[in-house]
Design a protein around this motif. Structure first.
Motif, PDB file in Angstrom:
ATOM      1  N   ASN A 270      38.011  44.586  39.314  1.00 43.37           N
ATOM      2  CA  ASN A 270      38.766  45.069  38.709  1.00 43.37           C
ATOM      3  C   ASN A 270      39.790  45.719  40.077  1.00 43.37           C
TER       4      ASN A 270
ATOM      5  N   PRO B  53      32.121  46.842  34.540  1.00 42.98           N
ATOM      6  CA  PRO B  53      31.911  46.531  35.787  1.00 42.98           C
ATOM      7  C   PRO B  53      30.133  46.139  36.186  1.00 42.98           C
ATOM      8  N   VAL B  54      29.655  44.839  36.690  1.00 46.66           N
ATOM      9  CA  VAL B  54      28.903  44.041  36.547  1.00 46.66           C
ATOM     10  C   VAL B  54      28.262  43.936  38.102  1.00 46.66           C
ATOM     11  N   GLY B  55      26.682  44.060  38.043  1.00 50.34           N
ATOM     12  CA  GLY B  55      26.297  44.339  39.150  1.00 50.34           C
ATOM     13  C   GLY B  55      26.769  45.253  40.164  1.00 50.34           C
ATOM     14  N   GLN B  56      26.803  45.002  41.831  1.00 53.61           N
ATOM     15  CA  GLN B  56      26.607  45.963  42.699  1.00 53.61           C
ATOM     16  C   GLN B  56      28.606  45.643  42.996  1.00 53.61           C
ATOM     17  N   TYR B  57      29.418  44.437  42.404  1.00 53.46           N
ATOM     18  CA  TYR B  57      30.153  43.608  42.958  1.00 53.46           C
ATOM     19  C   TYR B  57      31.125  43.628  42.004  1.00 53.46           C
ATOM     20  N   ASN B  58      30.783  43.460  41.466  1.00 52.82           N
ATOM     21  CA  ASN B  58      31.944  42.631  40.066  1.00 52.82           C
ATOM     22  C   ASN B  58      32.482  43.659  39.121  1.00 52.82           C
ATOM     23  N   ALA B  59      33.322  42.870  38.588  1.00 50.97           N
ATOM     24  CA  ALA B  59      33.280  44.031  36.978  1.00 50.97           C
ATOM     25  C   ALA B  59      34.226  42.920  36.657  1.00 50.97           C
TER      26      ALA B  59
ATOM     27  N   ILE C 265      42.655  49.153  35.728  1.00 58.29           N
ATOM     28  CA  ILE C 265      41.261  49.993  35.546  1.00 58.29           C
ATOM     29  C   ILE C 265      42.406  50.638  34.286  1.00 58.29           C
TER      30      ILE C 265
HETATM   31  C1  NAG Z   1      35.305  48.461  39.856  1.00 53.93           C
HETATM   32  O1  NAG Z   1      34.325  47.679  40.309  1.00 53.93           O
HETATM   33  C2  NAG Z   1      33.274  47.978  40.834  1.00 53.93           C
HETATM   34  C3  NAG Z   1      31.705  46.709  41.298  1.00 53.93           C
HETATM   35  O2  NAG Z   1      31.021  46.686  39.641  1.00 53.93           O
HETATM   36  C4  NAG Z   1      32.496  49.610  40.424  1.00 53.93           C
HETATM   37  O3  NAG Z   1      31.252  49.808  41.671  1.00 53.93           O
HETATM   38  C5  NAG Z   1      33.114  50.189  40.993  1.00 53.93           C
HETATM   39  O4  NAG Z   1      32.676  51.510  40.047  1.00 53.93           O
HETATM   40  C6  NAG Z   1      34.168  49.622  39.356  1.00 53.93           C
HETATM   41  N1  NAG Z   1      35.361  50.343  39.529  1.00 53.93           N
HETATM   42  C7  NAG Z   1      35.832  51.543  38.657  1.00 53.93           C
HETATM   43  C8  NAG Z   1      36.891  51.932  37.773  1.00 53.93           C
HETATM   44  O5  NAG Z   1      35.505  50.568  37.191  1.00 53.93           O
END
Ligand code: NAG
Ligand code: NAG
Length: 248
Positions: free
Chosen positions: A138, A165-171, A193
């Motif tokens: 993101n 957001p997908v899992g800990q590291y992805n979006a 975003i």
């Molecule tokens: C950006 O992606 C990370 C990983 O998924 C997530 O933890 C974070 O909340 C996201 N930030 C926004 C503003 O959506």
């Protein structure tokens, strides 16, 4: 059909040409009058329709969408062909310079006009996980900014959605693509975003055969200290040909 409609249009124009309000815009321009909105085009919708579509009423029987299946051909900035997208076990990325059996096959559906954002789905992916192809984080893309957004296999996300957001590291974002039914080019349109669509360039790093997205390729390259990490813009095209060695 076309000649018939055209002669109808000419007859119509001739029959009413005494009234200034019904002059064609070409005629109005010739007489120094301001142009009017294109009334005749709307009054005669059959004029621009193809023979097969003529007779169908677009409001009651819309032309059905069309599904395409094929490989994604990657072309370099100068229009030369690099190869097809790679169907890696670890995900989608890079150009396949090896055996064509490792080319990725995809499918997508578009309206006949070719307008609108679409999802592209991988067919028989070599990788596990979601099978759409799109953006994987993101970061914010912008003119003047060296930031990049990853390319890979993603979940299906709504049209115009910011990264999900997908899992800990992805979006992820999947519905970022447009397809040109004339040229077959597939273009990416990432949503930041903040919900705003970013100018999106597909970038290729030859150093490690990686593909990702940038908002400003000049700013990205200016921020690289190692010349090996410079990128160049690439373009994606749907390739409908089926490779004979894979015989699908
Ligand atoms: C950006 O992606 C990370 C990983 O998924 C997530 O933890 C974070 O909340 C996201 N930030 C926004 C503003 O959506
Ligand atoms: C390619 O190299 C860059 C370093 O510029 C690195 O950040 C990236 O993770 C590498 N990608 C792959 C697919 O190895």
């Amino acid at each position: 059909m076309r000649v018939f409609v055209l002669s109808c249009a000419i007859a119509l124009i001739l029959s009413v040409s005494s009234a200034v309000a019904t002059l064609t815009n070409a005629q109005r321009l010739a007489r120094g009058l301001p142009v009017l909105p294109p009334k005749f085009g709307r009054a005669l919708p059959g004029y621009v329709r193809t023979p097969t579509a003529a007779g169908a009423n677009p409001s009651t029987s819309p032309v059905p969408p069309k599904t395409y299946t094929g490989r994604i051909l990657v072309k370099s900035y100068d229009g030369g062909t690099l190869g097809h997208l790679y169907n890696w076990a670890s995900g989608i990325n890079g150009v396949n310079f090896g055996d064509s059996s490792e080319d990725l096959y995809v499918t997508f559906t578009v309206t006949r006009s070719g307008k609108g954002l679409i999802d592209i789905q991988a067919i028989d992916p070599a990788f596990t996980g979601p099978s759409y192809i799109g953006t994987t984080n993101n970061a914010t893309l912008a003119t003047g900014s060296p930031t990049a957004v990853g390319f890979g296999n993603v979940i299906r996300t709504p049209v115009h959605s910011p990264p999900v957001p997908v899992g800990q590291y992805n979006a992820d974002e999947s519905a970022i693509w447009t397809f040109n039914p004339t040229t077959y080019e597939l273009k990416a349109h990432y949503v930041n975003i903040n919900g705003h669509k970013a100018k999106t360039t597909i970038a290729y790093k030859i150093y490690n055969n990686s593909i990702f997205f940038v908002g400003d390729i000049g700013a990205y390259n200016a921020a690289q200290v190692d010349p090996d990490y410079l990128v160049s813009p690439i373009t994606f095209y749907l390739d409908l040909t089926v490779d004979s060695s894979t015989a699908r």
